[in-house]
Motif scaffolding. Structure first.
Motif: not given
Length: 171
Positions: A1-18
């Motif tokens: 569950m931690r990895i899934q949460s980190i991945f979802i947060g990282s997608v938000v970071v990646g999209v908001l930084s593009t």
């Protein structure tokens, strides 16, 4: 569950930084902090338990680190369309690279025309990942504080107040 949460947060970071969305990071890396907060929020909501700010910071740091790599990949994919972060900034500032090159001397022109070395790209990626992990950790800690709640059972009444003191206050 931690990895899934980190991945979802990282997608938000990646999209908001593009592309144009990356301008949100001009506000003290707000997009990166938001992604760290999303990672903490997702973990709290899916695990049905509270977390402390330190655990939220670790989730946010992971989201920031992985998000920096995703952002680099998104920028690389959008570069042929002229929608990468660098092109967006140049368009907003109204700068034309050819016009800038004409105004600079020959040595600066040569250095700008050269492709960046692999070493320079790696150093930039590593430094960005470290910086974004720090801001992601900050966002994760804030997210844990905002969404963390507590583990207390809502049906359990609060403990009784302490008994009044029996000491004599007269002098």
């Amino acid at each position: 569950m931690r990895i899934q949460s980190i991945f979802i947060g990282s997608v938000v970071v990646g999209v908001l930084s593009t592309s144009y969305l990356s301008l949100i990071n001009l506000l003290c890396c707000f997009g990166v902090m938001l992604g760290g907060g999303v990672a903490a929020w997702h973990y709290i909501s899916t695990s049905n338990r509270s977390i402390d700010p330190v655990e939220g910071a670790s989730l946010g740091a992971g989201a920031g680190f992985l998000g920096s790599l995703l952002s680099a990949a998104f920028d690389w994919a959008l570069r042929p369309l002229g929608l990468d972060g660098e092109s967006v900034i140049q368009n907003l500032m109204g700068m034309d690279m050819e016009q800038m090159m004409q105004q600079q001397d020959e040595m600066v022109q040569e250095s700008m025309m050269q492709e960046p070395s692999v070493g320079m790209i790696l150093i930039t990626l590593i430094m960005g990942a470290i910086l974004w992990a720090v801001f992601g950790a900050l966002g994760g800690a804030v997210g844990a504080s905002l969404f963390g709640g507590n583990d207390a059972d809502p049906d359990t009444p609060p403990p009784p107040p302490d008994a009044p003191s029996q000491t004599d206050t007269s002098w």
